[in-house]
Design a protein around this motif. Structure first.
Motif, short mmCIF file in Angstrom:
data_model
loop_
_atom_site.label_atom_id
_atom_site.label_comp_id
_atom_site.label_asym_id
_atom_site.label_seq_id
_atom_site.Cartn_x
_atom_site.Cartn_y
_atom_site.Cartn_z
N GLN A 109 0.83 -1.20 0.00
CA GLN A 109 0.00 0.00 0.00
C GLN A 109 0.87 1.25 0.00
O GLN A 109 0.55 2.26 -0.65
CB GLN A 109 -0.92 -0.01 1.21
N LEU A 110 1.97 1.21 0.72
CA LEU A 110 2.88 2.35 0.76
C LEU A 110 3.56 2.56 -0.59
O LEU A 110 3.84 3.70 -0.98
CB LEU A 110 3.91 2.16 1.87
N GLN A 111 3.80 1.49 -1.32
CA GLN A 111 4.32 1.64 -2.67
C GLN A 111 3.31 2.36 -3.56
O GLN A 111 3.68 3.23 -4.37
CB GLN A 111 4.67 0.28 -3.27
N ARG A 112 2.07 2.02 -3.40
CA ARG A 112 1.02 2.71 -4.16
C ARG A 112 0.97 4.19 -3.78
O ARG A 112 0.77 5.07 -4.63
CB ARG A 112 -0.34 2.06 -3.91
N LEU A 113 1.17 4.48 -2.49
CA LEU A 113 1.19 5.86 -2.02
C LEU A 113 2.36 6.61 -2.64
O LEU A 113 2.21 7.75 -3.09
CB LEU A 113 1.30 5.86 -0.49
N ALA A 114 3.54 5.98 -2.65
CA ALA A 114 4.72 6.62 -3.23
C ALA A 114 4.50 6.98 -4.70
O ALA A 114 4.95 8.04 -5.17
CB ALA A 114 5.94 5.71 -3.08
N ARG A 115 3.80 6.13 -5.43
CA ARG A 115 3.55 6.41 -6.85
C ARG A 115 2.74 7.68 -7.04
O ARG A 115 2.91 8.40 -8.02
CB ARG A 115 2.84 5.23 -7.51
N ARG A 116 1.85 7.98 -6.10
CA ARG A 116 1.00 9.18 -6.24
C ARG A 116 1.79 10.47 -6.07
O ARG A 116 1.35 11.54 -6.49
CB ARG A 116 -0.15 9.14 -5.23
N GLY A 117 2.99 10.38 -5.48
CA GLY A 117 3.83 11.57 -5.41
C GLY A 117 4.19 12.09 -6.78
O GLY A 117 4.43 13.30 -6.97
N THR A 118 4.21 11.21 -7.77
CA THR A 118 4.49 11.61 -9.15
C THR A 118 3.47 12.62 -9.65
O THR A 118 3.81 13.60 -10.32
CB THR A 118 4.48 10.38 -10.06
#
Length: 379
Positions: A266-275
């Motif tokens: 889930q945190l990986q998915r969160l990191a992607r939204r920083g893009t």
């Protein structure tokens, strides 16, 4: 040397009336997340060293999860690489193991090795009972970088072990100094002076209150790309010399922290939204840019054990709750980049004719935003 307190306050985005959305924490900073501390240390010299082209003007920023713990506390994490012209150590294990252990340090490109060495030594001393026992343990801290060689004599390799340790020792909660601070000391964003920026958002999930915060080291973008709250600001400021040529030469590191309980995927998915957050400021992720994101959660805290349990129970938010969390990430990242630019101070050039980099002029920005009817009425 910088501290975590601003010595000369410049208005941040919301104080200027820029219409960023969402409710922030008390400091509108990554340190609004419980159990997250930030340390900043700058190394600035007034003149070039003998035979060198530029003065030393650099630094390091540290982010310390669970700063009060006497035993290292693993934190679940996820990473994302949008454009890979950069470095963040430890990410292979984060992708496989789902966590990291110890501080994060952000500095300039040529100081990654020193920051890594110094952080390991700091951890050996800070967690002596853990790393000096009978059981051998490895340490693999997260060290990230962006290039400050336009304004800093990066090849002088000036950052020392003592500098990194100073940033680690100074890590604290509360306000975070932005702009020309820590690792962001000589960074450039969209042809203006950039650097360190931060922001936070408060959320409620199932009647429980949570906080999400971000910290950026903004060193990316070119002038004509700059967009602020949907307004093409950069196109209206091409008359202000960018100091370097218009092409993008830098990178951005985005650290996302939260106390929302999340599993690594889930945190990986969160990191992607920083893009999407940095995209709102106008960058397409240029070829020369390293756009690297890390998200971590301080929830599910459990200190490192010699004999961990065979089975673990953890709490994690349901995926159906994620849309407002994603929006909080995007909004906070967008705002943190602008906060970095607004706090930054013009950095002068050198006696050999190299141009300096100007800070974005607040009055011009406010006028452009007002002309587009994108300024809060109270401003």
């Amino acid at each position: 040397m910088t501290t975590n307190k601003n010595t000369s306050h410049k208005p941040r985005a919301r104080e200027l009336g820029l219409p960023f959305t969402g409710v922030t924490g008390p400091h509108n900073a990554i340190t609004d997340v419980a159990n997250v501390a930030v340390g900043l240390h700058s190394v600035c010299e007034d003149a070039p060293r003998p035979g060198r082209p530029l003065p030393v003007r650099t630094g390091v920023t540290t982010i310390v999860p669970h700063p009060q713990a006497d035993i290292p506390v693993p934190v679940f994490a996820g990473v994302h690489r949008f454009n890979g012209n950069g470095e963040m150590t430890g990410t292979h294990w984060i992708e496989d193991g789902g966590y990291f252990l110890g501080p994060i340090a952000i500095t300039n490109t040529h100081s990654v090795g020193m920051a890594h060495h110094a952080t390991i030594k700091w951890m050996l001393e800070r967690y002596r009972s853990t790393y000096h026992g009978s059981r051998p343990r490895w340490i693999m801290p997260v060290i990230a970088e962006t290039f400050d060689g336009i304004l800093n004599d990066i090849n002088a390799l000036a950052l020392t072990e003592a500098d990194v340790r100073a940033a680690l020792d100074k890590a604290a909660t509360g306000p975070v100094a932005e702009g020309n601070t820590g690792g962001g000391t000589s960074m450039i964003a969209y042809g203006f002076k950039g650097g360190t920026g931060t922001s936070s958002r408060c959320l409620t999930i199932a009647d429980r209150k949570y906080t999400l915060g971000v910290l950026v080291q903004a060193n990316n973008g070119q002038r004509d790309w700059l967009t602020v709250c949907g307004v093409p600001v950069g196109r209206h400021m091409t008359d202000i010399a960018p100091g370097a040529d218009m092409a993008e030469r830098g990178s951005i590191i985005v650290i996302i922290a939260t106390d929302i309980p999340m599993a690594p995927h889930q945190l990986q998915r969160l990191a992607r939204r920083g893009t999407i957050g940095i995209g709102r400021n106008g960058t397409p992720g240029g070829n020369n840019s390293g756009d690297i994101f890390l998200a971590f959660s301080t929830a599910n805290a459990e200190p490192l054990r010699d004999t961990p349990p065979a089975l673990r129970c953890l709490e994690m938010v349901d995926n159906d709750q994620f849309d407002p969390i994603y929006m909080a990430v995007v909004d906070a990242v967008e705002e943190a980049v602008i906060n970095a630019m607004l706090a930054a101070e013009t950095m002068p050039g050198t006696i050999d004719g190299r141009l300096g980099i100007e800070a974005i002029p607040h009055d011009r920005l406010v006028k452009i935003m007002r002309d587009y009817s994108r300024l809060e009425i109270s401003a």
